[in-house]
Design a protein around this motif. Structure first.
Motif, PDB file in Angstrom:
ATOM      1  N   LYS A 157      -4.739   7.007   3.115  1.00  0.00           N
ATOM      2  CA  LYS A 157      -4.737   7.114   1.896  1.00  0.00           C
ATOM      3  C   LYS A 157      -3.484   8.684   1.478  1.00  0.00           C
ATOM      4  O   LYS A 157      -3.841   8.839   0.736  1.00  0.00           O
ATOM      5  N   GLY A 180      -2.431   2.403  -6.909  1.00  0.00           N
ATOM      6  CA  GLY A 180      -1.806   2.095  -5.560  1.00  0.00           C
ATOM      7  C   GLY A 180      -0.086   0.868  -5.900  1.00  0.00           C
ATOM      8  O   GLY A 180      -0.205   1.211  -7.814  1.00  0.00           O
ATOM      9  N   GLN A 181       0.202   1.112  -5.757  1.00  0.00           N
ATOM     10  CA  GLN A 181       2.099   0.688  -5.536  1.00  0.00           C
ATOM     11  C   GLN A 181       1.904  -0.598  -6.644  1.00  0.00           C
ATOM     12  O   GLN A 181       2.487  -0.814  -7.837  1.00  0.00           O
ATOM     13  N   THR A 182       1.406  -1.464  -6.534  1.00  0.00           N
ATOM     14  CA  THR A 182       1.020  -2.895  -7.054  1.00  0.00           C
ATOM     15  C   THR A 182       0.534  -2.598  -8.488  1.00  0.00           C
ATOM     16  O   THR A 182       0.857  -3.029  -9.278  1.00  0.00           O
ATOM     17  N   LYS A 212       1.043   5.552  -1.396  1.00  0.00           N
ATOM     18  CA  LYS A 212       2.117   5.103  -0.813  1.00  0.00           C
ATOM     19  C   LYS A 212       2.192   4.074  -0.710  1.00  0.00           C
ATOM     20  O   LYS A 212       0.715   3.398  -0.128  1.00  0.00           O
ATOM     21  N   GLU A 213       2.819   3.236  -0.567  1.00  0.00           N
ATOM     22  CA  GLU A 213       2.454   2.031  -0.318  1.00  0.00           C
ATOM     23  C   GLU A 213       2.250   1.953   1.468  1.00  0.00           C
ATOM     24  O   GLU A 213       2.568   2.135   2.292  1.00  0.00           O
ATOM     25  N   SER A 214       1.102   0.921   1.348  1.00  0.00           N
ATOM     26  CA  SER A 214       0.799   0.109   2.740  1.00  0.00           C
ATOM     27  C   SER A 214       0.515  -1.248   2.907  1.00  0.00           C
ATOM     28  O   SER A 214       0.624  -1.844   4.311  1.00  0.00           O
ATOM     29  N   SER A 216       0.674  -5.962   2.325  1.00  0.00           N
ATOM     30  CA  SER A 216       0.280  -6.866   2.419  1.00  0.00           C
ATOM     31  C   SER A 216      -0.481  -7.210   3.977  1.00  0.00           C
ATOM     32  O   SER A 216      -0.242  -7.139   3.973  1.00  0.00           O
ATOM     33  N   ASP A 221      -3.604  -7.725  -0.709  1.00  0.00           N
ATOM     34  CA  ASP A 221      -2.822  -6.816  -1.241  1.00  0.00           C
ATOM     35  C   ASP A 221      -3.112  -5.029  -1.532  1.00  0.00           C
ATOM     36  O   ASP A 221      -4.564  -4.694  -1.894  1.00  0.00           O
ATOM     37  N   ASP A 223      -1.983  -3.069  -1.184  1.00  0.00           N
ATOM     38  CA  ASP A 223      -1.349  -1.371  -2.587  1.00  0.00           C
ATOM     39  C   ASP A 223      -1.864  -1.673  -3.978  1.00  0.00           C
ATOM     40  O   ASP A 223      -1.839  -1.429  -4.704  1.00  0.00           O
ATOM     41  N   ASP A 224      -2.654  -2.364  -4.057  1.00  0.00           N
ATOM     42  CA  ASP A 224      -3.501  -3.818  -5.244  1.00  0.00           C
ATOM     43  C   ASP A 224      -4.927  -3.157  -4.825  1.00  0.00           C
ATOM     44  O   ASP A 224      -5.655  -3.451  -5.093  1.00  0.00           O
TER      45      ASP A 224
END
Length: 424
Positions: A157, A180-182, A212-214, A216, A221, A223-224
């Protein structure tokens, strides 16, 4: 008669019955497209599952508690796979007094004298579905992890903005958090979240980094997520209870099995697991899991291809049927051609060429349909076209034309001119 003339006569024969030729070609088209698409779906599903497993990080092992107390904090790795299982239990037989996983267990696993194959150890507690707010914006974080800085590398991550938290933050139980991004998008929108303070179930945490975006996976999700120092999460959200998991990173890909053996030995000793007693923990070995998944998805893909192959077989039978009808309809024509000197090979070649052209055109159109179809999501999976399946399906379609067309062609070539001329 040369090869060009044979093909010309074959094309003219097929053009004389356009609808019949089109329907026969359609059977091969469906068969070829089905084979390629179903193999592509199987390959896409396999790659998606492998990608989910690899999200945990290279050379990683997950130790989970099988007791009721430890079960509530587990599931991070299992959620990546879309299930709730934790892998095979260690040992079998009667269970001793079960013990939860603790921070002391994690410290013991980090002892290089006992576990030389272990690179890092990250104890984990989970405080999932925490309501988080920032200046009127609200979001429920699916997965909030309390852990050590080594978790970021072990779980693959990386931070794309800001920084990780450090060992000093853990020792001081500082309320800092990496999101995360979300989470960042729902709470901050276009604002830079670094340095901002958010409330997690009423407790203030300062954002120091964004992951960093991973992507869904199904309903999960990736990124959540939010990650904070273990003591801060325990103090504020979960209490100082048992750990849900311990994430262990081996020193290398070739030491994963050795690390698992060392972990087992240390935990068996600490938890009093002897003889045939069933362990109160389980270990997920990523490498073993990947091999198992690859084997399972390979069988799944082969079964899909076999089912689709039946369509090709049906298409081949259709070619035999149509070519037999064609031979019957053109018996008088065959007799005239043989009477004026057409050799047996020319007759045989013409009907074989007709059958092969039907299957080849159907195969090429089937490949085109499959490639176009693979651009869309099917049953929640993004298909991945396998080049070998395209070559195999196309080759089989041509072989089917030759094989199933050989009997009608041979029958036409063997007709005696006098009998053929008398046919009405």
């Amino acid at each position: 008669m040369n090869a060009f003339e044979v093909l010309r006569f074959a094309a003219r024969g097929l053009a004389a019955n356009k609808m019949r030729s089109a329907l026969t070609t359609l059977g091969i088209l469906i068969g070829v497209a089905a084979v390629i698409l179903l193999v592509a779906v199987g390959e896409g599903a396999s790659r998606e599952i492998q990608s989910n497993i690899q999200r945990l990080g290279a050379n990683s092992l997950t130790v989970s508690s099988t007791t009721a107390g430890g079960g509530g904090g587990g599931g991070g790795f299992a959620r990546l796979l879309g299930g709730g299982g934790g892998g095979p239990q260690q040992g079998s037989g009667p269970r001793t007094q079960a013990k939860d996983l603790t921070v002391d267990d994690a410290r013991a696993l980090a002892d290089k004298s006992a576990t030389p194959s272990v690179k890092s150890v990250s104890p984990i507690v989970n405080a999932n579905n925490q309501t988080t707010t920032y200046e009127g914006a609200s979001h429920s974080i699916q997965q909030l992890v309390g852990t050590y800085p080594s978790y970021f590398e072990a779980s693959n991550k990386p931070v794309v903005k800001g920084t990780y938290f450090y060992n000093d933050d853990v020792l001081a139980a500082r309320k800092v958090i990496v999101i995360g991004q979300t989470v960042a998008e729902n709470l901050f929108g276009d604002l830079d979240p670094i340095g901002k303070q958010i409330n997690v179930s009423g407790v203030p945490f300062t954002v120091v980094g964004v992951l960093k975006e991973s992507g869904s996976t199904g309903f999960q999700d990736g990124d959540d997520v939010a990650i904070a120092p273990l003591p801060a999460v325990q103090q504020s959200l979960t209490g100082f209870g048992p750990l849900g998991q311990i994430l262990v990173q081996a020193t290398g890909a070739d030491t994963v099995d050795a690390a698992q053996s060392e972990i087992t030995a240390v935990l068996d000793q600490r938890h009093g697991i002897t003889g045939t007693a069933t362990a109160d923990y389980r270990i997920l070995n990523q490498a073993t899991l990947q091999e198992t998944v690859s084997a399972a998805t390979g069988v799944f893909t082969m079964l899909l291809a076999a089912v689709a192959g039946i369509s090709l077989l049906v298409g081949g039978i259709g070619i035999t049927n149509i070519m037999l009808v064609t031979v019957t309809e053109r018996t008088r024509e065959i007799g005239i051609r043989k009477a004026i000197g057409a050799p047996k090979g020319a007759i045989l070649g013409q009907f074989l060429a007709e059958a092969t052209m039907l299957s080849l055109v159907g195969g090429l159109l089937g490949v085109l349909v499959a490639v176009i179809g693979a651009q869309f999501t099917i049953a929640g999976v993004s298909p991945v076209v396998v080049p070998s399946s395209v070559a195999l399906a196309l080759g089989v379609s041509v072989a089917i034309g030759l094989f199933f067309g050989s009997y009608p062609a041979n029958r036409a070539a063997k007709l005696r001119p006098i009998e053929a001329l008398r046919f009405e």
